[in-house]
Design a protein around this motif. Sequence first.
Motif, PDB file in Angstrom:
ATOM      1  N   LYS A  13       0.856  -1.177   0.000  1.00 47.57           N
ATOM      2  CA  LYS A  13       0.000   0.000   0.000  1.00 47.57           C
ATOM      3  C   LYS A  13       0.894   1.229   0.000  1.00 47.57           C
ATOM      4  O   LYS A  13       1.644   1.458   0.944  1.00 47.57           O
ATOM      5  N   LEU A  22       2.568  -0.515   3.607  1.00 42.54           N
ATOM      6  CA  LEU A  22       2.825  -1.954   3.587  1.00 42.54           C
ATOM      7  C   LEU A  22       3.693  -2.257   2.378  1.00 42.54           C
ATOM      8  O   LEU A  22       3.504  -1.675   1.310  1.00 42.54           O
ATOM      9  N   LEU A  25       3.498  -7.512   1.994  1.00 41.55           N
ATOM     10  CA  LEU A  25       3.163  -8.311   3.181  1.00 41.55           C
ATOM     11  C   LEU A  25       2.275  -9.494   2.799  1.00 41.55           C
ATOM     12  O   LEU A  25       1.311  -9.352   2.054  1.00 41.55           O
ATOM     13  N   GLY A  44       2.282   0.162   9.874  1.00 43.02           N
ATOM     14  CA  GLY A  44       1.333  -0.417   8.930  1.00 43.02           C
ATOM     15  C   GLY A  44       0.169  -1.144   9.567  1.00 43.02           C
ATOM     16  O   GLY A  44      -0.645  -1.752   8.858  1.00 43.02           O
ATOM     17  N   LYS A  45       0.039  -1.092  10.889  1.00 41.38           N
ATOM     18  CA  LYS A  45      -1.034  -1.821  11.580  1.00 41.38           C
ATOM     19  C   LYS A  45      -2.419  -1.370  11.109  1.00 41.38           C
ATOM     20  O   LYS A  45      -3.249  -2.191  10.744  1.00 41.38           O
ATOM     21  N   THR A  47      -3.241   0.313   8.466  1.00 40.20           N
ATOM     22  CA  THR A  47      -3.427   0.047   7.036  1.00 40.20           C
ATOM     23  C   THR A  47      -3.843  -1.393   6.811  1.00 40.20           C
ATOM     24  O   THR A  47      -4.767  -1.683   6.040  1.00 40.20           O
ATOM     25  N   LEU A  48      -3.178  -2.329   7.476  1.00 39.04           N
ATOM     26  CA  LEU A  48      -3.527  -3.744   7.344  1.00 39.04           C
ATOM     27  C   LEU A  48      -4.971  -3.973   7.779  1.00 39.04           C
ATOM     28  O   LEU A  48      -5.733  -4.675   7.097  1.00 39.04           O
ATOM     29  N   LEU A 215       4.792  -5.776  13.152  1.00 36.24           N
ATOM     30  CA  LEU A 215       5.087  -5.096  11.898  1.00 36.24           C
ATOM     31  C   LEU A 215       6.164  -4.050  12.110  1.00 36.24           C
ATOM     32  O   LEU A 215       6.154  -3.320  13.110  1.00 36.24           O
ATOM     33  N   GLY A 218       6.171  -1.826   7.444  1.00 37.85           N
ATOM     34  CA  GLY A 218       5.258  -2.416   6.483  1.00 37.85           C
ATOM     35  C   GLY A 218       5.458  -3.880   6.170  1.00 37.85           C
ATOM     36  O   GLY A 218       4.826  -4.413   5.248  1.00 37.85           O
TER      37      GLY A 218
END
Length: 229
Positions: A13, A22, A25, A44-45, A47-48, A215, A218
Amino acid sequence: MTDPLIDVRDVAKEYDEGRAALAGLTLRVRAGEALAVRGPSGSGKSTLLNLIAGLDRPSRGSVTVDGLRVDELSESASAKYRRSRIGMVFQFFNLLDDLTVTDNVLLPAQLSGTPRAQAAARAAELLASLGIDRHAGAYPGRLSGGERQRVAVARALMNRPPLLIADEPTGALDTASGMDVCELLRALNADGQTIVLVTHDLALAEACATRTIELVDGVIARDVTAVTR
């Protein structure tokens, strides 16, 4: 071997400024797992979580949840997906203060078109099982933080979603209320509920999760499965 409930493959991302939230991943989560996602701010938490919930789309890669390609859904299909397959619990509860506890819990069922009598029975069942049925007619502002989070969990479980996402669920709570919510998550997972928990709190992750990933920039830097819990 059965397919994973969550299957994130080579997901990147990237944002307009060129920063990658990210970076390729890959993550698979089996049904019945309680996964804690940890990492520093900017790792990136969020975002995931947003990609799994269908709130955002990857720049590259695929996101499949419960057999559905989430990254390919239209906006309306994404909303339907969240109503039917995802329950979400947030740090600050996101309850509607002008609705009673019961009416807050009923909201997902109303949005899904569930018959009123069926929805009311499900709400009563959840409030009883979560130990807050005595507050059914109360308004959220009259409850403690821990009680409000239990209401939020009941609302998230209203449509029997295969996946429960909890984003810093104890971040706004005192220590005692936080442990109360942790015990609730443990009990739900013991009953088979799949949970993805995002938290900065290592103690919460260790107490609630069957598996923890960390993480960094990312990507997954650590992936640890609990031996016992």
